[in-house]
Motif scaffolding. Structure first.
Motif, PDB file in Angstrom:
ATOM      1  N   UNK A  38       0.795  -1.177  -0.204  1.00 11.79           N
ATOM      2  CA  UNK A  38       0.034  -0.057  -0.017  1.00 11.79           C
ATOM      3  C   UNK A  38       1.006   1.130   0.053  1.00 11.79           C
ATOM      4  N   UNK A  39       1.867   1.328   0.790  1.00  7.60           N
ATOM      5  CA  UNK A  39       2.554   2.679   1.058  1.00  7.60           C
ATOM      6  C   UNK A  39       3.949   2.569   0.283  1.00  7.60           C
ATOM      7  N   UNK A  40       4.363   1.589  -0.127  1.00 12.53           N
ATOM      8  CA  UNK A  40       5.825   1.752  -0.988  1.00 12.53           C
ATOM      9  C   UNK A  40       5.493   1.103  -2.445  1.00 12.53           C
ATOM     10  N   UNK A  41       6.552   1.569  -3.238  1.00 16.13           N
ATOM     11  CA  UNK A  41       6.433   1.247  -4.592  1.00 16.13           C
ATOM     12  C   UNK A  41       6.936  -0.337  -4.858  1.00 16.13           C
ATOM     13  N   UNK A  42       5.955  -1.241  -4.762  1.00 16.89           N
ATOM     14  CA  UNK A  42       6.616  -2.638  -4.780  1.00 16.89           C
ATOM     15  C   UNK A  42       6.617  -3.114  -6.210  1.00 16.89           C
ATOM     16  N   UNK A  43       7.449  -4.251  -6.659  1.00 19.06           N
ATOM     17  CA  UNK A  43       7.350  -4.613  -8.073  1.00 19.06           C
ATOM     18  C   UNK A  43       5.989  -5.333  -8.387  1.00 19.06           C
ATOM     19  N   UNK A  44       5.923  -5.431  -9.603  1.00 21.81           N
ATOM     20  CA  UNK A  44       4.668  -6.039 -10.091  1.00 21.81           C
ATOM     21  C   UNK A  44       4.848  -7.019 -11.079  1.00 21.81           C
ATOM     22  N   UNK A  45       3.744  -7.949 -11.356  1.00 25.39           N
ATOM     23  CA  UNK A  45       3.753  -8.907 -12.295  1.00 25.39           C
ATOM     24  C   UNK A  45       2.425  -8.841 -13.022  1.00 25.39           C
ATOM     25  N   UNK A  46       2.435  -9.303 -14.300  1.00 20.41           N
ATOM     26  CA  UNK A  46       1.392  -9.516 -14.940  1.00 20.41           C
ATOM     27  C   UNK A  46       1.045 -10.977 -14.872  1.00 20.41           C
ATOM     28  N   UNK A  47      -0.381 -11.075 -14.751  1.00 16.96           N
ATOM     29  CA  UNK A  47      -0.921 -12.490 -14.643  1.00 16.96           C
ATOM     30  C   UNK A  47      -1.707 -12.849 -15.859  1.00 16.96           C
ATOM     31  N   UNK A  48      -1.346 -13.794 -16.637  1.00 16.19           N
ATOM     32  CA  UNK A  48      -1.938 -14.135 -17.866  1.00 16.19           C
ATOM     33  C   UNK A  48      -2.678 -15.425 -17.784  1.00 16.19           C
TER      34      UNK A  48
ATOM     35  N   UNK B 209      -2.637 -22.517 -11.904  1.00 17.38           N
ATOM     36  CA  UNK B 209      -3.109 -23.717 -12.556  1.00 17.38           C
ATOM     37  C   UNK B 209      -2.274 -24.192 -13.807  1.00 17.38           C
ATOM     38  N   UNK B 210      -2.690 -24.899 -14.514  1.00 20.65           N
ATOM     39  CA  UNK B 210      -2.299 -25.115 -15.726  1.00 20.65           C
ATOM     40  C   UNK B 210      -2.386 -24.487 -16.952  1.00 20.65           C
ATOM     41  N   UNK B 211      -3.333 -23.263 -16.782  1.00 18.04           N
ATOM     42  CA  UNK B 211      -3.562 -22.558 -17.672  1.00 18.04           C
ATOM     43  C   UNK B 211      -3.212 -20.920 -17.468  1.00 18.04           C
ATOM     44  N   UNK B 212      -2.372 -20.840 -16.650  1.00 15.09           N
ATOM     45  CA  UNK B 212      -1.800 -19.287 -16.426  1.00 15.09           C
ATOM     46  C   UNK B 212      -0.460 -19.525 -16.104  1.00 15.09           C
ATOM     47  N   UNK B 213       0.293 -18.233 -16.334  1.00 21.47           N
ATOM     48  CA  UNK B 213       1.696 -17.804 -15.904  1.00 21.47           C
ATOM     49  C   UNK B 213       1.827 -16.329 -15.455  1.00 21.47           C
ATOM     50  N   UNK B 214       2.886 -16.093 -14.954  1.00 19.52           N
ATOM     51  CA  UNK B 214       3.336 -14.795 -14.263  1.00 19.52           C
ATOM     52  C   UNK B 214       4.409 -14.459 -15.203  1.00 19.52           C
ATOM     53  N   UNK B 215       4.345 -12.975 -15.653  1.00 19.20           N
ATOM     54  CA  UNK B 215       5.333 -12.216 -16.428  1.00 19.20           C
ATOM     55  C   UNK B 215       5.834 -11.253 -15.696  1.00 19.20           C
ATOM     56  N   UNK B 216       7.243 -10.725 -15.498  1.00 15.72           N
ATOM     57  CA  UNK B 216       7.344  -9.339 -14.921  1.00 15.72           C
ATOM     58  C   UNK B 216       6.905  -8.282 -15.792  1.00 15.72           C
ATOM     59  N   UNK B 217       6.586  -7.110 -14.915  1.00 17.85           N
ATOM     60  CA  UNK B 217       5.590  -6.056 -15.684  1.00 17.85           C
ATOM     61  C   UNK B 217       6.513  -5.120 -15.296  1.00 17.85           C
ATOM     62  N   UNK B 218       6.203  -3.765 -16.035  1.00 20.18           N
ATOM     63  CA  UNK B 218       6.713  -2.533 -15.616  1.00 20.18           C
ATOM     64  C   UNK B 218       5.826  -1.927 -14.698  1.00 20.18           C
ATOM     65  N   UNK B 219       6.089  -0.718 -14.061  1.00 18.32           N
ATOM     66  CA  UNK B 219       5.246  -0.196 -13.095  1.00 18.32           C
ATOM     67  C   UNK B 219       5.427  -0.719 -11.470  1.00 18.32           C
ATOM     68  N   UNK B 220       5.066   0.167 -10.622  1.00 20.48           N
ATOM     69  CA  UNK B 220       5.132  -0.542  -9.289  1.00 20.48           C
ATOM     70  C   UNK B 220       3.741  -0.270  -8.820  1.00 20.48           C
ATOM     71  N   UNK B 221       3.553  -1.207  -7.790  1.00 23.14           N
ATOM     72  CA  UNK B 221       2.091  -1.281  -6.987  1.00 23.14           C
ATOM     73  C   UNK B 221       2.318  -0.415  -5.729  1.00 23.14           C
ATOM     74  N   UNK B 222       1.288   0.347  -5.573  1.00 27.40           N
ATOM     75  CA  UNK B 222       0.912   1.250  -4.463  1.00 27.40           C
ATOM     76  C   UNK B 222      -0.483   1.457  -4.296  1.00 27.40           C
ATOM     77  N   UNK B 223      -0.900   2.138  -3.194  1.00 26.34           N
ATOM     78  CA  UNK B 223      -2.245   2.367  -2.974  1.00 26.34           C
ATOM     79  C   UNK B 223      -2.874   3.440  -3.826  1.00 26.34           C
ATOM     80  N   UNK B 224      -2.076   4.023  -4.877  1.00 27.91           N
ATOM     81  CA  UNK B 224      -2.664   5.042  -5.946  1.00 27.91           C
ATOM     82  C   UNK B 224      -2.423   4.104  -7.167  1.00 27.91           C
ATOM     83  N   UNK B 225      -1.666   3.124  -7.276  1.00 26.67           N
ATOM     84  CA  UNK B 225      -1.589   2.478  -8.586  1.00 26.67           C
ATOM     85  C   UNK B 225      -1.766   0.967  -8.171  1.00 26.67           C
TER      86      UNK B 225
END
Length: 225
Positions: free
Chosen positions: A109-119, A167-183
């Motif tokens: 919530x309060x820090x810019x943490x790394x993000x992923x894309x979930x496909x 599951x067998x039908x999903x993967x995670x990929x490194x993403x741009x941007x950072x997660x926080x309470x405003x993003x």
């Protein structure tokens, strides 16, 4: 000022911050933008889904640009691709929101943490998806938005995190941007809609308003999934 009064004052300030955040979030959530972008023919469909907290956008494989499909894991039977963006620790360390520790929630919530894309890949359309009719230009823009959310390595390839899918039908990929309470995860979807001139909220960390906006459009136009 006595110690007790200081404690009460500090406690009041700390409690007012989340209350102010919540009130401002609701106000901005109910301001709708891109309402007048309805002149061009809307011959394409994308979809929204929610688990009650987290939004994802689903796009048929036939509507995805080759630049997005390139480097993704999928098979020929999988016809729909769901994209969700979020905090890396939450995605990789927990299975449910309740498993997410208080410390990690505060960090997210309060820090810019790394993000992923979930496909997530689907062979068929799901009943709980909300259809959104869009123009060719809007489709091109939302494709570009998703493409530029992927991180790429030195060889210009998407960076997958092997073996971390649920599951067998999903993967995670490194993403741009950072997660926080405003993003947040839902802000990511809303920003994509705003940049693509698709009806959206002025700003929102929530899932419910985007869903209701486009459900109301279905009722008005009589378009069903």
């Amino acid at each position: 000022m006595s110690t007790v009064r200081k404690i009460v004052r500090i406690t009041g300030i700390l409690l007012s911050i989340p209350a102010l955040y919540f009130i401002c979030s609701l106000l901005l959530t109910y301001i709708t933008i891109n309402e007048k972008n309805d002149l061009a023919e809307k011959k394409h469909s994308v979809y929204l889904s929610t688990n009650g907290i987290h939004l994802e956008i689903i796009i048929p494989k036939t509507e995805l640009e080759p630049s997005i499909l390139d480097g993704l894991i999928y098979n020929e039977q999988e016809q729909f691709f769901s994209f969700g963006w979020g905090d890396k620790t939450y995605y990789t360390k927990t299975s449910t929101w309740s498993d997410f520790s208080i410390i990690n929630k505060c960090k997210a919530a309060f820090f810019n943490t790394p993000a992923l894309l979930h496909v997530i890949r689907y062979t068929t359309m799901q009943n709980d998806w909300v259809e959104i009719k869009i123009t060719s230009t809007q489709l091109q823009k939302i494709n570009s938005y998703i493409h530029h959310t992927f991180q790429f390595d030195s060889e210009d390839k998407k960076i997958i995190l092997p073996g971390l899918g649920y599951y067998k039908n999903d993967d995670f990929y490194e993403a741009t941007g950072n997660y926080n309470c405003f993003n947040t995860c839902n802000t990511w979807i809303n920003t994509g809609f705003k940049q693509s001139n698709i009806k959206a909220c002025l700003w929102t960390p929530f899932d419910f308003r985007l869903i209701s906006i486009h459900k109301n459009d279905i009722k008005k136009t009589g378009v069903a999934k």
